[in-house]
Structures are given as C-alpha cells and as structure tokens.
Design a protein around this motif. Structure first.
Motif, PDB file in Angstrom:
ATOM      1  N   MET A  22       1.020  -1.159  -0.018  1.00  0.00           N
ATOM      2  CA  MET A  22      -0.030   0.092   0.119  1.00  0.00           C
ATOM      3  C   MET A  22       0.744   1.061   0.122  1.00  0.00           C
ATOM      4  SD  MET A  22      -2.910   1.202   2.987  1.00  0.00           S
ATOM      5  CE  MET A  22      -1.564   1.919   3.897  1.00  0.00           C
ATOM      6  N   HIS A  23       0.634   2.214  -0.894  1.00  0.00           N
ATOM      7  CA  HIS A  23       0.878   3.538  -0.672  1.00  0.00           C
ATOM      8  C   HIS A  23       0.244   4.176   0.567  1.00  0.00           C
ATOM      9  CE1 HIS A  23       1.877   7.661  -1.558  1.00  0.00           C
ATOM     10  NE2 HIS A  23       2.486   7.558  -2.741  1.00  0.00           N
ATOM     11  N   LYS A  24       1.319   4.346   1.417  1.00  0.00           N
ATOM     12  CA  LYS A  24       0.575   5.026   2.850  1.00  0.00           C
ATOM     13  C   LYS A  24       0.098   6.381   2.833  1.00  0.00           C
ATOM     14  CE  LYS A  24       1.956   5.752   7.461  1.00  0.00           C
ATOM     15  NZ  LYS A  24       2.681   5.181   8.781  1.00  0.00           N
ATOM     16  N   VAL A  25       0.419   7.318   1.893  1.00  0.00           N
ATOM     17  CA  VAL A  25      -0.323   8.455   1.950  1.00  0.00           C
ATOM     18  C   VAL A  25      -1.630   8.258   0.974  1.00  0.00           C
ATOM     19  CG1 VAL A  25      -0.054  10.838   1.316  1.00  0.00           C
ATOM     20  CG2 VAL A  25       1.686   9.727   2.388  1.00  0.00           C
ATOM     21  N   ASN A  26      -1.600   7.848  -0.041  1.00  0.00           N
ATOM     22  CA  ASN A  26      -2.944   7.862  -0.921  1.00  0.00           C
ATOM     23  C   ASN A  26      -3.557   6.679  -1.006  1.00  0.00           C
ATOM     24  OD1 ASN A  26      -1.892   6.117  -2.755  1.00  0.00           O
ATOM     25  ND2 ASN A  26      -1.128   7.698  -4.310  1.00  0.00           N
ATOM     26  N   GLY A  27      -3.266   5.639  -0.441  1.00  0.00           N
ATOM     27  CA  GLY A  27      -3.975   4.468  -0.100  1.00  0.00           C
ATOM     28  C   GLY A  27      -4.034   3.659  -1.151  1.00  0.00           C
ATOM     29  N   THR A  28      -3.348   3.725  -2.407  1.00  0.00           N
ATOM     30  CA  THR A  28      -3.378   2.941  -3.524  1.00  0.00           C
ATOM     31  C   THR A  28      -2.805   1.394  -3.026  1.00  0.00           C
ATOM     32  OG1 THR A  28      -3.148   4.619  -5.032  1.00  0.00           O
ATOM     33  CG2 THR A  28      -2.222   2.523  -5.843  1.00  0.00           C
ATOM     34  N   THR A  29      -3.512   0.441  -3.304  1.00  0.00           N
ATOM     35  CA  THR A  29      -3.061  -0.786  -2.709  1.00  0.00           C
ATOM     36  C   THR A  29      -2.869  -1.879  -3.990  1.00  0.00           C
ATOM     37  OG1 THR A  29      -4.251  -0.254  -0.952  1.00  0.00           O
ATOM     38  CG2 THR A  29      -3.682  -2.727  -1.116  1.00  0.00           C
ATOM     39  N   TYR A  30      -2.029  -2.568  -3.942  1.00  0.00           N
ATOM     40  CA  TYR A  30      -1.505  -3.647  -4.612  1.00  0.00           C
ATOM     41  C   TYR A  30      -1.828  -4.995  -3.956  1.00  0.00           C
ATOM     42  CZ  TYR A  30       0.297  -6.631  -8.202  1.00  0.00           C
ATOM     43  OH  TYR A  30       0.317  -7.839  -9.138  1.00  0.00           O
ATOM     44  N   PRO A  31      -3.131  -5.715  -4.277  1.00  0.00           N
ATOM     45  CA  PRO A  31      -3.211  -6.782  -3.152  1.00  0.00           C
ATOM     46  C   PRO A  31      -2.771  -8.010  -3.809  1.00  0.00           C
ATOM     47  CG  PRO A  31      -5.053  -6.249  -4.992  1.00  0.00           C
ATOM     48  CD  PRO A  31      -4.004  -5.239  -4.727  1.00  0.00           C
ATOM     49  N   GLY A  32      -2.246  -8.932  -2.925  1.00  0.00           N
ATOM     50  CA  GLY A  32      -2.050 -10.487  -3.301  1.00  0.00           C
ATOM     51  C   GLY A  32      -0.465 -10.286  -3.839  1.00  0.00           C
ATOM     52  N   ALA A  33       0.224  -9.613  -3.491  1.00  0.00           N
ATOM     53  CA  ALA A  33       1.891  -9.494  -3.799  1.00  0.00           C
ATOM     54  C   ALA A  33       2.542 -10.748  -3.678  1.00  0.00           C
ATOM     55  CB  ALA A  33       2.567  -8.395  -3.686  1.00  0.00           C
ATOM     56  N   THR A  34       2.931 -11.569  -4.177  1.00  0.00           N
ATOM     57  CA  THR A  34       3.579 -12.909  -3.854  1.00  0.00           C
ATOM     58  C   THR A  34       5.018 -12.506  -3.609  1.00  0.00           C
ATOM     59  OG1 THR A  34       2.356 -14.079  -5.475  1.00  0.00           O
ATOM     60  CG2 THR A  34       4.266 -15.330  -4.566  1.00  0.00           C
ATOM     61  N   VAL A  35       5.446 -12.971  -2.271  1.00  0.00           N
ATOM     62  CA  VAL A  35       6.810 -12.774  -1.653  1.00  0.00           C
ATOM     63  C   VAL A  35       7.375 -14.083  -1.222  1.00  0.00           C
ATOM     64  CG1 VAL A  35       6.351 -10.334  -1.373  1.00  0.00           C
ATOM     65  CG2 VAL A  35       5.979 -11.965   0.419  1.00  0.00           C
ATOM     66  N   THR A  36       8.609 -14.104  -0.796  1.00  0.00           N
ATOM     67  CA  THR A  36       9.158 -15.015   0.102  1.00  0.00           C
ATOM     68  C   THR A  36       9.875 -14.450   0.961  1.00  0.00           C
ATOM     69  OG1 THR A  36      11.534 -15.301  -0.799  1.00  0.00           O
ATOM     70  CG2 THR A  36       9.579 -16.581  -1.787  1.00  0.00           C
ATOM     71  N   SER A  37      10.117 -14.941   2.446  1.00  0.00           N
ATOM     72  CA  SER A  37      10.571 -14.572   3.692  1.00  0.00           C
ATOM     73  C   SER A  37      12.134 -13.843   3.383  1.00  0.00           C
ATOM     74  CB  SER A  37      10.558 -15.357   4.752  1.00  0.00           C
ATOM     75  OG  SER A  37      11.361 -16.693   4.255  1.00  0.00           O
ATOM     76  N   ALA A  38      12.899 -14.489   2.243  1.00  0.00           N
ATOM     77  CA  ALA A  38      14.020 -14.229   1.826  1.00  0.00           C
ATOM     78  C   ALA A  38      14.017 -12.848   1.027  1.00  0.00           C
ATOM     79  CB  ALA A  38      14.908 -15.494   1.079  1.00  0.00           C
ATOM     80  N   ASN A  39      13.166 -12.496   0.434  1.00  0.00           N
ATOM     81  CA  ASN A  39      12.988 -11.147  -0.471  1.00  0.00           C
ATOM     82  C   ASN A  39      13.314  -9.894   0.361  1.00  0.00           C
ATOM     83  OD1 ASN A  39      10.169 -12.509  -2.135  1.00  0.00           O
ATOM     84  ND2 ASN A  39      11.985 -12.112  -3.112  1.00  0.00           N
ATOM     85  N   THR A  40      14.056  -9.058  -0.229  1.00  0.00           N
ATOM     86  CA  THR A  40      14.666  -7.744   0.486  1.00  0.00           C
ATOM     87  C   THR A  40      13.167  -6.749   0.290  1.00  0.00           C
ATOM     88  OG1 THR A  40      15.753  -6.963  -1.314  1.00  0.00           O
ATOM     89  CG2 THR A  40      16.919  -8.154   0.356  1.00  0.00           C
TER      90      THR A  40
END
Length: 98
Positions: A22-40
């Motif tokens: 989420m963009h903290k200021v304007n609230g734009t959200t990208y739902p369901g982003a796939t990550v792993t615990s090792a991603n930076t």
C-alpha cells in the motif's frame, strides 16, 4: 535442468506467500503480491513501486501495518521485517513525508 534446481525451485515456491502493498499516503493498494521470506524490501519496492505510485529512487519508509514497525533499510528481508501472509506493507517516499 538437474534435480537440485527443480528441488530448489519447489522449495522457493512452497515458501511463497501473499502480502498487500500500500502507498501509505494515498491508499493505493496492490493486493496479493507474492513474496518469500528471503526477499528484501528493495526487491519488493522495485517490483511494485510503479503499481502503487512510489518513486523508488527517493528515500523510502516501509511500515509493517500489523506491528507498526517502520524502517528505511531496503536490505532488510521480509522475514526480518516480520511480514507474514495477509499482512500489509505500507510504503511512502520522502516526497510524501511531512
């Protein structure tokens, strides 16, 4: 392909989970982003900055909305930041900081 590369790919796939970005200021959200615990956080930023309208070249502040923790360390991993499946990673750039 050798057996090790298939095994490694399966292990990575099995450890993947989804977060919302989420963009903290304007609230734009990208739902369901796939990550792993090792991603930076930097890898996540580079992948999704355009989708939420963040300038990745500015100073960035990341926030784990569940814990309230904040960091500007782009080299921190998803695991180190405490993000888990279903969490929200809020991001803002210094153009948004008051």
């Amino acid at each position: 392909m050798n057996k090790q590369s298939i095994s490694g790919a399966l292990n990575t796939l099995e450890s993947a989970f989804e977060i919302n970005i989420m963009h903290k200021v304007n609230g734009t959200t990208y739902p369901g982003a796939t990550v792993t615990s090792a991603n930076t956080l930097d890898q996540v930023l580079k992948e999704y900055a355009g989708d939420i309208g963040i300038n990745p070249n500015k100073k960035i502040i990341f926030e784990n909305k569940r814990t309230g923790d904040q960091s500007s360390d782009k080299n921190m991993t998803i695991a180190e930041f405490g993000l888990m499946g279903g969490d929200v990673l809020a991001i803002m750039d210094d153009g948004e900081v008051a």
